[in-house]
Design a protein around this motif. Sequence first.
Motif, PDB file in Angstrom:
ATOM      1  N   VAL A  24       0.884  -1.186   0.033  1.00  0.00           N
ATOM      2  CA  VAL A  24       0.026   0.025  -0.045  1.00  0.00           C
ATOM      3  C   VAL A  24       0.821   1.114   0.111  1.00  0.00           C
ATOM      4  N   GLY A  26       1.044   5.313   0.286  1.00  0.00           N
ATOM      5  CA  GLY A  26       0.274   6.612   0.092  1.00  0.00           C
ATOM      6  C   GLY A  26       0.750   7.728  -0.461  1.00  0.00           C
ATOM      7  N   ARG A  27      -0.302   8.473  -1.124  1.00  0.00           N
ATOM      8  CA  ARG A  27      -0.135   9.699  -1.763  1.00  0.00           C
ATOM      9  C   ARG A  27      -0.009  11.130  -1.240  1.00  0.00           C
ATOM     10  N   SER A  31      -5.802   8.540   3.771  1.00  0.00           N
ATOM     11  CA  SER A  31      -6.520   7.666   3.257  1.00  0.00           C
ATOM     12  C   SER A  31      -6.897   6.302   4.113  1.00  0.00           C
ATOM     13  N   ILE A  64      -3.416   5.561   5.590  1.00  0.00           N
ATOM     14  CA  ILE A  64      -1.786   5.871   5.290  1.00  0.00           C
ATOM     15  C   ILE A  64      -1.972   7.338   4.735  1.00  0.00           C
ATOM     16  N   ASP A  65      -1.005   7.935   4.966  1.00  0.00           N
ATOM     17  CA  ASP A  65      -0.848   9.182   4.128  1.00  0.00           C
ATOM     18  C   ASP A  65       0.597   9.319   2.993  1.00  0.00           C
ATOM     19  N   ASP A  84     -10.310   8.122   0.150  1.00  0.00           N
ATOM     20  CA  ASP A  84      -9.544   9.176   0.367  1.00  0.00           C
ATOM     21  C   ASP A  84     -10.026   9.713   1.754  1.00  0.00           C
ATOM     22  N   THR A  96      -6.390   8.350  -3.457  1.00  0.00           N
ATOM     23  CA  THR A  96      -6.538   7.164  -2.816  1.00  0.00           C
ATOM     24  C   THR A  96      -5.106   6.569  -2.733  1.00  0.00           C
ATOM     25  N   PRO A  97      -4.639   5.670  -1.843  1.00  0.00           N
ATOM     26  CA  PRO A  97      -3.301   4.920  -2.101  1.00  0.00           C
ATOM     27  C   PRO A  97      -3.194   4.013  -3.074  1.00  0.00           C
ATOM     28  N   THR A  98      -2.105   3.651  -3.824  1.00  0.00           N
ATOM     29  CA  THR A  98      -2.075   2.653  -4.855  1.00  0.00           C
ATOM     30  C   THR A  98      -1.742   1.468  -4.097  1.00  0.00           C
TER      31      THR A  98
END
Length: 108
Positions: A24, A26-27, A31, A64-65, A84, A96-98
Amino acid sequence: MTRINGKAASSESNTEQLPNCITVVGRGVPSNFEFSVAGDIEMISDNPVEEATVVTKNAVEGSIDVGVQRFRFSGELANIHVTDWNGMKGGESPSTPTIHVDYGTPGR
């Protein structure tokens, strides 16, 4: 601390029993993510500050952020949901996270 059925999980996974990996990423925006597998799952963590909640032995719920969280699992990915900070679902929001799913990956 990561927990599996109320017990602290090991940071080292047995890659023979848990041969698959979910990553996972974060972006930069807070999220949430949830996923379940048709097998067992545990978190891999090089940093004890990283946390996720393992709801059962085969489902994870976390947030996660920034950064990366990794999980090893057996079986197949059964379900996944990402949202998100304001509840927009993955695919509808670029924040949203990848999620990467790798089957049969060697230990890292």
